[in-house]
Design a protein around this motif. Structure first.
Motif, PDB file in Angstrom:
ATOM      1  N   ARG A 273       0.837  -1.198   0.000  1.00  0.00           N
ATOM      2  CA  ARG A 273       0.000   0.000   0.000  1.00  0.00           C
ATOM      3  C   ARG A 273       0.875   1.252   0.000  1.00  0.00           C
ATOM      4  NH1 ARG A 273      -1.363   1.681   5.839  1.00  0.00           N
ATOM      5  NH2 ARG A 273      -0.013   0.345   7.069  1.00  0.00           N
ATOM      6  N   ASP A 274       0.319   2.307  -0.518  1.00  0.00           N
ATOM      7  CA  ASP A 274       1.029   3.574  -0.578  1.00  0.00           C
ATOM      8  C   ASP A 274       0.985   4.258   0.780  1.00  0.00           C
ATOM      9  OD1 ASP A 274       2.500   5.593  -1.657  1.00  0.00           O
ATOM     10  OD2 ASP A 274       0.853   6.517  -2.742  1.00  0.00           O
ATOM     11  N   TYR A 275       2.026   4.952   1.088  1.00  0.00           N
ATOM     12  CA  TYR A 275       2.120   5.810   2.272  1.00  0.00           C
ATOM     13  C   TYR A 275       2.486   7.196   1.772  1.00  0.00           C
ATOM     14  CZ  TYR A 275       2.583   1.666   5.292  1.00  0.00           C
ATOM     15  OH  TYR A 275       2.383   0.498   5.962  1.00  0.00           O
TER      16      TYR A 275
ATOM     17  N   ILE B 254      -6.252  -0.155  -1.964  1.00  0.00           N
ATOM     18  CA  ILE B 254      -7.228  -0.311  -3.040  1.00  0.00           C
ATOM     19  C   ILE B 254      -6.443  -0.832  -4.254  1.00  0.00           C
ATOM     20  CG2 ILE B 254      -8.983   0.844  -4.439  1.00  0.00           C
ATOM     21  CD1 ILE B 254      -8.956   3.044  -2.218  1.00  0.00           C
ATOM     22  N   PRO B 255      -6.349  -2.166  -4.400  1.00  0.00           N
ATOM     23  CA  PRO B 255      -5.433  -2.738  -5.382  1.00  0.00           C
ATOM     24  C   PRO B 255      -5.984  -2.881  -6.797  1.00  0.00           C
ATOM     25  CG  PRO B 255      -6.414  -4.460  -4.094  1.00  0.00           C
ATOM     26  CD  PRO B 255      -6.936  -3.160  -3.536  1.00  0.00           C
TER      27      PRO B 255
ATOM     28  N   PHE C  48      -5.984 -11.055   4.382  1.00  0.00           N
ATOM     29  CA  PHE C  48      -7.036 -10.177   3.870  1.00  0.00           C
ATOM     30  C   PHE C  48      -6.417  -8.974   3.167  1.00  0.00           C
ATOM     31  CE2 PHE C  48      -6.092  -9.085   8.229  1.00  0.00           C
ATOM     32  CZ  PHE C  48      -5.922  -7.720   8.177  1.00  0.00           C
ATOM     33  N   LEU C  49      -7.280  -8.127   2.597  1.00  0.00           N
ATOM     34  CA  LEU C  49      -6.870  -6.945   1.837  1.00  0.00           C
ATOM     35  C   LEU C  49      -5.919  -7.349   0.708  1.00  0.00           C
ATOM     36  CD1 LEU C  49      -6.546  -4.397   4.783  1.00  0.00           C
ATOM     37  CD2 LEU C  49      -8.456  -4.663   3.213  1.00  0.00           C
TER      38      LEU C  49
ATOM     39  N   ALA D 226      -3.648 -11.166  -3.649  1.00  0.00           N
ATOM     40  CA  ALA D 226      -2.635 -12.171  -3.991  1.00  0.00           C
ATOM     41  C   ALA D 226      -3.295 -13.469  -4.432  1.00  0.00           C
ATOM     42  CB  ALA D 226      -1.725 -12.416  -2.785  1.00  0.00           C
ATOM     43  N   LEU D 227      -4.314 -13.907  -3.705  1.00  0.00           N
ATOM     44  CA  LEU D 227      -5.009 -15.148  -4.065  1.00  0.00           C
ATOM     45  C   LEU D 227      -5.715 -15.023  -5.406  1.00  0.00           C
ATOM     46  CD1 LEU D 227      -6.491 -16.230  -0.626  1.00  0.00           C
ATOM     47  CD2 LEU D 227      -4.507 -17.187  -1.826  1.00  0.00           C
TER      48      LEU D 227
END
Length: 131
Positions: free
Chosen positions: A40-42, A70-71, A94-95, A100-101
């Motif tokens: 995720r972005d920071y 939000i991928p 999660f997320l 990935a899955l």
């Protein structure tokens, strides 16, 4: 081997998961593998990082220091197509772990999952029983 890692927590965040992902990726690269980290972005993240794809995130979710990635971006698909991963490594259930899955299933790739966090200790960030 081309390994893509999905993590909800990575630098510049300081913590065990971020450290674990960074250390593992360094060792794998030293062994001759290519590693792409999807994180995720920071707002504090460097704007030019090699081998790291930052996905947009809702910062400070629910007033915490946690952000929700939000991928669903074209850059993710484009980057993965160029990288041509051989294996997917998820560091969360999660997320970005879900992402990935989904990526692994859509590309018929094997998946590795590692569990780094005792999530039961963080439930108060998502649900406040006092409400």
């Amino acid at each position: 081997m081309n390994i893509v890692m999905f993590t909800n927590t990575f630098t510049p965040h300081v913590g065990g998961v971020a450290h674990s992902v960074a250390s593992l990726s360094e060792v794998l690269r030293a062994l001759g593998h290519a590693v792409l980290i999807v994180a995720r972005d920071y707002t504090e993240a460097a704007r030019s990082e090699s081998d790291i794809l930052r996905v947009p995130a809702i910062q400070n979710f629910n007033g915490s220091d946690f952000s929700v990635p939000i991928p669903f971006t074209r850059s993710l698909e484009k980057t993965l197509n160029a990288f041509e991963p051989d294996i997917v490594h998820s560091h969360h259930p999660f997320l970005l772990g879900d992402t990935a899955l989904r990526i692994a299933a859509s590309r018929a790739l094997p998946t590795i999952f590692t569990y780094h966090t005792r999530y039961e200790l963080y439930g108060h960030y998502v649900f406040d029983p006092g409400l």
